[in-house]
Design an enzyme around this catalytic site. Structure first.
Site, short mmCIF file in Angstrom:
data_model
loop_
_atom_site.label_atom_id
_atom_site.label_comp_id
_atom_site.label_asym_id
_atom_site.label_seq_id
_atom_site.Cartn_x
_atom_site.Cartn_y
_atom_site.Cartn_z
N SER A 145 0.32 39.90 4.09
CA SER A 145 1.02 38.54 4.13
C SER A 145 1.21 38.13 2.67
CB SER A 145 0.04 37.43 4.60
OG SER A 145 0.29 36.17 4.44
N TYR A 157 -8.84 34.65 4.21
CA TYR A 157 -7.69 35.23 4.57
C TYR A 157 -6.76 35.90 3.36
CZ TYR A 157 -3.23 35.97 7.10
OH TYR A 157 -2.21 36.35 7.42
#
Length: 244
Positions: A145, A157
Site C-alpha cells: 500500500s 497498517y
C-alpha cells in the site's frame, strides 16, 4: 499437454476485493486457482464454481485463519496434497486494518494486523519458496500500500506494509538467479484522466472495480515472461501519489 501453473491468492473469498479480481485475471491467463478466506467451504462454493465455469480451469477454496500460524501451516499441507509439486504463484493479498490515533491504538489490533499483514506472508513465503526454487520458476506478489510510507491514524497498517516491502526485497534477494521473483504492488484508489475511461470500461466488462482491474492486470504482467527480470520492486499504482 503441460500441466497448468497454480496460483494461491490469499484473501480472495469475496467478489468485491482485489484478491478475487486477481484470481479472475490469473484464471483468464490459464492458471489453476486456489481461493482462500475465512468463510466456510459451503459458503465459498459459488466462488470456486464461478472461476471454473468462466475460465475452464481448476479451482479450489481452502479456509484458513491467517491469525493462527498452525492454520497457515495446515493450509500449505492441504495444498501439497492437491499439488504435490507446490504452487507456482503466491499472492499475499489478505490484510487487516484499524484506523485511529496512535495514543488509543488497541494493542490487540496491532498484534492482529502485524500477524495478518506481515507474519502470515513471511510464513507463506517460507513454506512455498523452496518448491518454486526446485521447479526453477515462481512468482511471489505481495499486495502492499502507499500507506507503507507512514500514514496518520494507521500505525499498525503502515508499519506492516513497510515491513512487507522489506520482506519483498529480502525474498527477491534470497531467490535471485533461481527463476523465482518477488515483487510488491502498492495500490491506491486514485484514477488519472488519461487512463480512467479505458480501465473503467474493462472493469465494468469483467464485473470488478476500477482498482481491482489495475492491480489484477499488473499481477498478470508480473507473472509473464516480460517480467522475468523484475524482482524486488515495489510498484505503485497511484497516479503519482507515491512521489508527493
Amino acid at each position: 499437454m503441460a500441466a497448468r501453473k497454480v496460483a494461491l491468492i490469499t484473501g480472495s473469498s469475496s467478489t468485491g476485493n482485489i484478491g478475487y479480481g486477481i484470481s479472475q485475471a490469473l484464471a483468464r491467463s490459464g492458471y489453476d486457482i486456489i481461493l482462500h478466506g475465512r468463510m466456510n467451504e459451503d459458503d465459498a462454493e459459488h466462488l470456486k464454481l464461478k472461476i471454473q465455469s468462466e475460465f475452464s480451469v481448476t479451482s479450489h477454496y481452502i479456509k484458513a485463519d491467517l491469525r493462527q500460524r498452525s492454520e497457515i501451516e495446515n493450509l500449505c499441507k492441504q495444498i501439497q496434497v492437491i499439488y504435490p509439486s507446490g504452487i507456482d504463484v503466491l499472492v499475499n493479498n489478505a490484510a487487516s486494518m484499524y484506523a485511529g490515533p496512535l495514543k488509543s491504538h488497541p494493542p490487540e489490533k496491532w498484534d492482529e494486523i502485524i500477524q495478518v499483514n506481515l507474519t502470515a506472508p513471511f510464513d507463506l513465503i517460507r513454506l512455498t519458496i523452496g518448491a518454486m526454487k526446485t521447479k526453477g520458476w515462481g512468482r511471489i506478489i505481495n499486495i502492499s500500500s502507499i500507506f507503507s510510507k507512514g500514514h496518520p491514524n494507521h500505525a499498525a497498517y503502515s508499519v506492516s506494509k513497510g515491513g512487507l516491502e522489506g520482506l519483498t526485497k529480502t525474498a527477491a534477494n534470497d531467490a535471485f538467479g533461481t527463476g523465482v521473483t518477488c515483487n510488491s504492488i502498492c495500490p491506491a484508489a486514485v484514477k488519472t484522466q488519461m487512463s480512467a475511461y479505458v480501465i473503467q470500461t474493462k472493469a465494468e466488462h469483467d464485473g470488478i472495480s476500477y482498482e481491482e482491474c489495475e492491480v489484477a492486470d499488473l499481477a498478470v504482467f508480473l507473472c509473464s515472461p516480460a517480467a522475468d527480470q523484475i524482482t524486488g520492486a515495489c510498484i505503485p499504482v497511484d497516479a503519482g501519489y507515491w512521489s508527493k
